[in-house]
Structure formats: structure tokens, C-alpha cells
Design a protein around this motif. Structure first.
Motif, PDB file in Angstrom:
ATOM      1  N   VAL A  69       9.258  -3.205   5.403  1.00  0.00           N
ATOM      2  CA  VAL A  69       8.902  -1.933   4.777  1.00  0.00           C
ATOM      3  C   VAL A  69       8.698  -2.117   3.271  1.00  0.00           C
ATOM      4  O   VAL A  69       7.824  -1.492   2.669  1.00  0.00           O
ATOM      5  N   LYS A  70       9.466  -2.991   2.676  1.00  0.00           N
ATOM      6  CA  LYS A  70       9.366  -3.228   1.239  1.00  0.00           C
ATOM      7  C   LYS A  70       8.006  -3.805   0.855  1.00  0.00           C
ATOM      8  O   LYS A  70       7.488  -3.519  -0.227  1.00  0.00           O
ATOM      9  N   LYS A  71       7.395  -4.602   1.710  1.00  0.00           N
ATOM     10  CA  LYS A  71       6.101  -5.212   1.401  1.00  0.00           C
ATOM     11  C   LYS A  71       4.922  -4.303   1.752  1.00  0.00           C
ATOM     12  O   LYS A  71       3.868  -4.397   1.120  1.00  0.00           O
ATOM     13  N   LEU A  72       5.101  -3.449   2.756  1.00  0.00           N
ATOM     14  CA  LEU A  72       3.998  -2.587   3.180  1.00  0.00           C
ATOM     15  C   LEU A  72       3.944  -1.280   2.407  1.00  0.00           C
ATOM     16  O   LEU A  72       2.882  -0.658   2.317  1.00  0.00           O
ATOM     17  N   MET A  73       5.050  -0.883   1.825  1.00  0.00           N
ATOM     18  CA  MET A  73       5.087   0.402   1.120  1.00  0.00           C
ATOM     19  C   MET A  73       4.164   0.435  -0.093  1.00  0.00           C
ATOM     20  O   MET A  73       3.482   1.455  -0.321  1.00  0.00           O
ATOM     21  N   GLN A 123     -10.155  -1.532  -1.683  1.00  0.00           N
ATOM     22  CA  GLN A 123      -8.887  -1.944  -2.285  1.00  0.00           C
ATOM     23  C   GLN A 123      -8.165  -2.965  -1.413  1.00  0.00           C
ATOM     24  O   GLN A 123      -7.606  -3.946  -1.918  1.00  0.00           O
ATOM     25  N   MET A 124      -8.175  -2.763  -0.105  1.00  0.00           N
ATOM     26  CA  MET A 124      -7.521  -3.709   0.790  1.00  0.00           C
ATOM     27  C   MET A 124      -8.331  -4.999   0.934  1.00  0.00           C
ATOM     28  O   MET A 124      -7.766  -6.067   1.215  1.00  0.00           O
ATOM     29  N   ARG A 125      -9.613  -4.928   0.721  1.00  0.00           N
ATOM     30  CA  ARG A 125     -10.450  -6.131   0.850  1.00  0.00           C
ATOM     31  C   ARG A 125     -10.140  -7.131  -0.252  1.00  0.00           C
ATOM     32  O   ARG A 125     -10.106  -8.341  -0.021  1.00  0.00           O
ATOM     33  N   PHE A 126      -9.915  -6.658  -1.466  1.00  0.00           N
ATOM     34  CA  PHE A 126      -9.682  -7.551  -2.603  1.00  0.00           C
ATOM     35  C   PHE A 126      -8.199  -7.668  -2.959  1.00  0.00           C
ATOM     36  O   PHE A 126      -7.869  -8.203  -4.020  1.00  0.00           O
ATOM     37  N   SER A 127      -7.326  -7.168  -2.095  1.00  0.00           N
ATOM     38  CA  SER A 127      -5.894  -7.304  -2.358  1.00  0.00           C
ATOM     39  C   SER A 127      -5.421  -8.713  -2.008  1.00  0.00           C
ATOM     40  O   SER A 127      -5.923  -9.358  -1.089  1.00  0.00           O
ATOM     41  N   LYS A 128      -4.444  -9.210  -2.745  1.00  0.00           N
ATOM     42  CA  LYS A 128      -3.888 -10.536  -2.524  1.00  0.00           C
ATOM     43  C   LYS A 128      -2.763 -10.542  -1.484  1.00  0.00           C
ATOM     44  O   LYS A 128      -2.276 -11.616  -1.131  1.00  0.00           O
ATOM     45  N   LYS A 129      -2.356  -9.386  -1.036  1.00  0.00           N
ATOM     46  CA  LYS A 129      -1.290  -9.313  -0.053  1.00  0.00           C
ATOM     47  C   LYS A 129      -1.789  -9.787   1.318  1.00  0.00           C
ATOM     48  O   LYS A 129      -2.930  -9.525   1.708  1.00  0.00           O
TER      49      LYS A 129
END
Length: 251
Positions: A106-110, A127-133
Motif C-alpha cells: 500500500v505504501k508504494k501504490l498510494m 503520467q503512468m507511462r513516464f513514471s519510474k515506478k
């Protein structure tokens, strides 16, 4: 000449739940079926009894009457005015989409849920396309799946296509117009809306979708093994987390 009610005689109450003579689910031999337009000599099967169906359709009549009475009382107290939730439910199309469980915490997905909340659907996907997560790729797939599902099931995001079709077919638009587009006949100029974070955005299409809310939910722990030296094995319990989105259209 249409027959009058006097010539037809007393009206008969139609039987509920009975099958048509031409139904393929009718029991009996097809050779003994009466011809079309003629009355059968014997009833095929007894019609469904409303008293028996009431056990499933209306199991608690007293509770249903109390609920209807409370709804009427609430409407009288509000003087017929709709609440904000009711008004949005009548003017906006909404879709609730839940993702499968991801192998993350939950800490990483929040932070990703906070990042896409309040943004248009296309901007959230970018935003999700260029995210490093690492989990951002799964969130991007879920956003695309929810967007396609909203288009197919609810008809959301089809404002421009519908307007072009109506213009080509010669269909007049609705008379319900806002103050912004009251003086525009051909094209709506757009409007400026403010999201929950206080950021203003310009909306040119009222049917465009955006992510109104995004939250995460903790799932069960899966099982994994970490093999070490000298035959030792560590028992690992990686967590799983899901994500839920509410995606309406602009009013």
C-alpha cells in the motif's frame, strides 16, 4: 373501422407468466399444437402464480412499504429539490473499476493513486507511462482497460463523435444549454473546472472522462521463497494491493 369497447365485450385480464403458443420452450408435441389464431382446446400448463413469485420478488412487503414511505417523506422535506449526489447521478455517467491485486504494498501504490486522482484519463495514462515506478505499468494497463470499458458499457467519451453524427444526420441538439454555450450554435467554447486539489483545467468536451477518486486496498499475503546458501530457505510473504477508480464525465 376500429371496434368499440361495447362491441368487444368485457376485457379479459391477461395471464402473467404464460408462454406464447409459438414458443420453443412450450412443452408438448409440435404436431398437436393449434394453428395460429385459434384457441387451444386444453391449457398447456398452469400459469405462474403471482403469490408464489412474490416470495422471490417481494420477500418482505412490510419493509418495502416502509422504504417507500421514507422516500416520500424525504422528498417532502427537501421540497422536491435534488441533493448534489442525486443531481450528479442524473447528469454524469460514472463507472467504478477495480484492478486485480498487484504484488506491491500500500505504501508504494498510494503515491500513484494520489498522482492520477483528479486528472483527465488521457493525462493520467501519460503520467503512468513516464513514471519510474515498477507498478506504474500495471496501473497504466488498468487505466486503459477502464477507459475502454467505460466507452463500451456506458457510452462515455463519445461526445465529439456523437455531435458529428448528429450534425451529419441533421439531428438537432438538446435544448438544455448552460450559460457558457447559450450564445453558441455550432460549437461549444468550453468551460474551466476546478478539481479537488484546487487546480483549474479547461474542458472542451463535456463527455471527456476523468479520474474523480482513486484509492487502494490491502489484499492477502502471497507466498515466496528465498533460497540461501547451505540449503537454507527463507519464507517470504510479499503483500498484494488492489486499486479502485471512479471515472465520471464532466458536467
Amino acid at each position: 373501422r376500429k371496434p368499440t369497447a361495447a362491441s368487444q365485450g368485457p376485457q379479459q385480464i391477461p395471464k402473467q407468466g404464460d408462454l406464447a403458443p409459438s414458443s420453443i420452450f412450450d412443452e408438448g408435441d409440435s404436431e398437436t399444437k393449434p394453428a395460429k389464431g385459434s384457441q387451444p382446446d386444453q391449457p398447456r400448463a398452469s400459469p405462474r402464480d403471482p403469490a408464489v413469485l412474490a416470495a422471490a420478488l417481494d420477500p418482505n412487503p412490510e419493509a418495502r412499504r416502509r422504504w417507500q414511505r421514507n422516500q416520500i417523506i424525504r422528498n417532502v422535506r427537501n421540497r422536491g429539490q435534488l441533493t448534489k449526489a442525486q443531481r450528479l447521478a442524473r447528469t454524469e455517467r460514472e463507472l467504478l473499476s477495480k484492478s486485480p491485486f498487484y504484488t506491491t504494498s500500500v505504501k508504494k501504490l498510494m503515491p500513484l493513486a494520489r498522482q492520477i486522482a483528479g486528472k483527465p484519463i488521457e493525462e493520467a495514462i501519460v503520467q503512468m507511462r513516464f513514471s519510474k515506478k515498477k507498478v506504474a505499468r500495471d496501473v497504466k494497463k488498468h487505466l486503459e482497460y477502464a477507459r475502454n470499458r467505460a466507452i463500451v458499457e456506458r457510452g462515455m467519451g463519445l461526445g465529439v463523435a456523437t455531435a458529428e453524427y448528429n450534425r451529419a444526420a441533421g439531428i438537432s441538439e438538446s435544448d438544455d444549454v448552460t450559460e457558457q454555450n447559450a450564445g453558441q450554435d455550432e460549437q461549444w467554447p468550453g468551460m474551466v473546472v476546478e478539481d479537488k486539489k484546487g487546480k483549474r483545467r479547461f474542458v472542451s468536451d463535456t463527455s471527456s472522462m476523468y479520474v474523480d477518486e482513486a484509492w487502494v486496498g490491502r489484499g492477502s499475503y502471497s507466498v515466496d521463497y528465498d533460497f540461501r546458501a547451505r540449503g537454507r530457505t527463507n519464507y517470504m510473504r510479499p503483500p498484494t494491493t488492489s486499486q479502485q477508480l471512479i471515472r465520471p464525465t464532466f458536467t
